[in-house]
Scaffold this motif. Sequence first.
Motif, short mmCIF file in Angstrom:
data_model
loop_
_atom_site.label_atom_id
_atom_site.label_comp_id
_atom_site.label_asym_id
_atom_site.label_seq_id
_atom_site.Cartn_x
_atom_site.Cartn_y
_atom_site.Cartn_z
N PRO A 43 56.36 2.65 -17.72
CA PRO A 43 56.91 3.98 -17.47
C PRO A 43 58.25 3.86 -16.75
O PRO A 43 58.34 3.18 -15.72
CB PRO A 43 55.85 4.67 -16.60
CG PRO A 43 55.02 3.58 -16.03
CD PRO A 43 55.19 2.38 -16.90
N TYR A 55 58.64 6.08 -21.59
CA TYR A 55 58.06 4.73 -21.52
C TYR A 55 58.91 3.78 -22.34
O TYR A 55 59.46 4.16 -23.38
CB TYR A 55 56.63 4.73 -22.06
CG TYR A 55 55.68 5.53 -21.23
CD1 TYR A 55 54.97 4.94 -20.19
CD2 TYR A 55 55.49 6.88 -21.47
CE1 TYR A 55 54.10 5.68 -19.40
CE2 TYR A 55 54.62 7.63 -20.68
CZ TYR A 55 53.94 7.02 -19.67
OH TYR A 55 53.08 7.76 -18.89
N CYS A 69 48.63 10.59 -22.52
CA CYS A 69 48.57 9.37 -21.72
C CYS A 69 47.23 9.22 -21.01
O CYS A 69 46.78 8.11 -20.74
CB CYS A 69 49.69 9.34 -20.68
SG CYS A 69 51.31 9.15 -21.43
#
Length: 81
Positions: A43, A55, A69
């Motif tokens: 990230p 990301y 996520c």
Amino acid sequence: MEKTTLDKIPLNCEVYIDSVECGNGIKNRIFDMGITEGEKIVPIMKSPFGDPTAYLSKGTVIALRESDCSKITVRLNRDYA
């Protein structure tokens, strides 16, 4: 090995994808973006309101929503033994 979900990883912390547990439609899109089991992902930036997060994976920057996520399990280490 400690597992967690991708949405809980702090910025600039390198992790490896363990599994993707999304519905088939979003799962296929995630795989198409190169996010597959065993791949490194980092990230690198949060949006001003915190969602989505950018990301870095395979040299490409992608943005993923927190809801997606939360269904991606990651490991802190590449060792899968």
